[in-house]
Scaffold this active site. Structure first.
Site, PDB file in Angstrom:
ATOM      1  N   LYS A 157       0.810  -1.138  -0.082  1.00 32.77           N
ATOM      2  CA  LYS A 157      -0.067  -0.066   0.166  1.00 32.77           C
ATOM      3  C   LYS A 157       1.017   1.255  -0.012  1.00 32.77           C
ATOM      4  CE  LYS A 157      -4.338  -1.576   2.158  1.00 32.77           C
ATOM      5  NZ  LYS A 157      -5.279  -1.122   3.243  1.00 32.77           N
ATOM      6  N   LYS A 241       1.241 -10.898   8.168  1.00 37.43           N
ATOM      7  CA  LYS A 241       0.742  -9.787   7.211  1.00 37.43           C
ATOM      8  C   LYS A 241       0.858 -10.544   5.845  1.00 37.43           C
ATOM      9  CE  LYS A 241       0.287  -5.321   5.558  1.00 37.43           C
ATOM     10  NZ  LYS A 241       0.198  -4.016   5.628  1.00 37.43           N
ATOM     11  N   GLU A 251      -7.184  -5.722  -1.538  1.00 37.29           N
ATOM     12  CA  GLU A 251      -8.225  -5.692  -0.202  1.00 37.29           C
ATOM     13  C   GLU A 251      -9.743  -5.971  -0.961  1.00 37.29           C
ATOM     14  OE1 GLU A 251      -7.039  -2.802   2.579  1.00 37.29           O
ATOM     15  OE2 GLU A 251      -9.130  -2.446   3.181  1.00 37.29           O
ATOM     16  N   ASN A 259      -7.953  -3.904   9.232  1.00 34.08           N
ATOM     17  CA  ASN A 259      -8.379  -2.669   9.540  1.00 34.08           C
ATOM     18  C   ASN A 259      -9.069  -2.733  10.862  1.00 34.08           C
ATOM     19  OD1 ASN A 259      -8.506  -0.279   7.995  1.00 34.08           O
ATOM     20  ND2 ASN A 259      -8.641  -1.789   6.182  1.00 34.08           N
ATOM     21  N   HIS A 279      -1.099   7.515  15.408  1.00 34.89           N
ATOM     22  CA  HIS A 279      -1.789   6.407  14.444  1.00 34.89           C
ATOM     23  C   HIS A 279      -1.929   5.358  15.656  1.00 34.89           C
ATOM     24  CE1 HIS A 279      -3.622   4.181  11.310  1.00 34.89           C
ATOM     25  NE2 HIS A 279      -2.796   3.189  11.742  1.00 34.89           N
TER      26      HIS A 279
HETATM   27  N1  GLY Z   1      -2.235  -1.527   6.869  1.00 32.23           N
HETATM   28  C1  GLY Z   1      -3.190  -2.331   6.547  1.00 32.23           C
HETATM   29  C2  GLY Z   1      -2.959  -2.957   5.300  1.00 32.23           C
HETATM   30  O1  GLY Z   1      -1.915  -2.917   4.771  1.00 32.23           O
HETATM   31  O2  GLY Z   1      -4.019  -3.372   4.474  1.00 32.23           O
END
Ligand code: GLY
Length: 379
Positions: A157, A241, A251, A259, A279
């Site tokens: 992202k 992740k 996504e 999220n 954040h």
């Molecule tokens: N920080 C959330 C994502 O990378 O989807």
């Protein structure tokens, strides 16, 4: 054995490598201590072309730019550097335009590579430049904050902010590799460390009960920067992740679980004008509020909700009392959330520690009550 093979063998022995499997866009995350000085050799291993532009900020440059630059120059890379003021304001179209101008003035070609050396702001901005300059050039992430190492540098992202909303202009653009040097965390300000811990707690809640227990047992060590604990935390977070991103890069569905805590967290962050709360701190509050919605929706047990709260309570975050929090304003921000569909605010909620739902439409009365709850909690 060639020098390069020798180097790779040493690197593999001294670091942990997490793979992000994305077909021909797959890449490794190298995690370990004192890796920055290996960047030149790693770029050779990855056949990175000769021209490199490092984008960084003043704080990070002070500590690490010369080390990274000299490692690259020793391997005969030609290096330009762009050092930005630090802070979220740099994630703007104005800064992006200034950087494009520099790249054009330096005749940066299509086969050149941009290295993001910094935290989430630098990574998102530099990645956005890499994704758009000449329709895409090489990109390498060297995250220097815990939050960037466990979250923002992984998964592609990239983006900049619009004056009306954060991260609204961007792309999914994967790096060639990520280099997470755990040694750099020793110079990270404590609040930044806590922000990273916020995202780490999130991974435990959404995907991995055993990891959540590990964080419960080792929170103090993590907060006092115990190298072994931080290294495990980074490695496991990156594995989780990578698991999510490899199944849903853009996504469409599963990735939205990352999220958790962010819908309400982001509204609180904005209410504090991105200054009262950072954040990761806002996400910690967001997870408290969203877990409360899960409890009221009879999704999560009282015992698991208490365990989540008890862990977050031990993490030092600023009080909410100095922020003007009106539910109507918070709702206004939440209505701009990217998960909103057919005007419904949607969230991912825990069924249990380690088990999360996909986005669900949430009754606004429950959100209202959760906001009142977190405001009391955060006094
Ligand atoms: N920080 C959330 C994502 O990378 O989807």
């Amino acid at each position: 054995m060639s020098l390069q093979k020798n180097f790779l063998r040493t690197l593999i022995n001294n670091s942990h490598i997490v793979k992000v499997p994305l077909g021909n866009r797959s890449y490794p995350i190298y995690i370990g201590a004192n890796l920055l000085k290996q960047i030149g050799s790693l770029c050779l291993t990855h056949n990175v072309a000769r021209k490199i532009v490092i984008i960084t900020d003043e704080n990070v440059a002070r500590h690490y730019l010369s080390l990274v630059k000299s490692s690259l120059e020793k391997k005969k890379f030609s290096v330009h550097t762009i050092v930005l003021p630090s802070g979220e304001r740099q994630k703007s179209s104005a800064t992006a335009e200034k950087i494009y101008t520099k790249l054009l003035e330096w005749n940066i070609e299509r086969n050149s590579t941009i290295i993001a050396l910094g935290g989430g702001v630098v990574g998102d901005l530099a990645g956005f430049i890499a994704a758009t300059y000449q329709r895409g050039i090489g990109f390498i992430q060297i995250p220097t904050s815990l939050l960037a190492q466990v979250d923002s540098s992984v998964g592609g992202k990239v983006g900049i902010n619009h004056p009306l909303a954060k991260n609204m202009i961007g792309a999914f653009y994967q790096p060639l590799f990520v280099l997470a040097d755990t040694s750099v965390l020793k110079t990270l300000p404590k609040r930044e460390l806590i922000c990273g811990i916020g995202e780490v707690v999130k991974y435990g809640i959404i995907l991995d009960k055993k990891f959540f227990s590990f964080i419960e047992q080792n929170l103090n060590k993590a907060l006092s920067r115990d190298k072994k604990v931080l290294s495990h935390i980074i490695q496991r977070s990156c594995e989780l992740k990578a698991y999510v991103v490899s199944r849903d890069e853009k996504e469409q569905n599963l990735r939205a679980i990352l999220n958790f805590g962010h819908t309400i967290g982001h509204a609180l962050e904005r209410a504090g004008k991105f200054a009262s709360l950072k954040h990761g701190e806002a996400i910690l509050y967001g997870m408290i509020a969203e877990t409360n919605i899960a409890l009221e929706s009879r999704m999560v047990s009282f015992a698991d909700k208490e365990r989540i709260e008890c862990l977050i309570q031990q993490i030092p975050i600023p009080s909410l009392s100095s922020i003007r929090l009106r539910n109507a304003d918070l709702f206004e921000t939440m209505r701009k959330d990217k998960k909103v569909k057919d005007n419904s605010i949607r969230m991912t909620l825990p069924h249990a520690i380690g088990k999360i739902s996909l986005p669900l439409n949430i009754d606004e009365r429950l959100i209202d009550r959760a906001l009142d709850y977190v405001k009391l909690y955060g006094v």
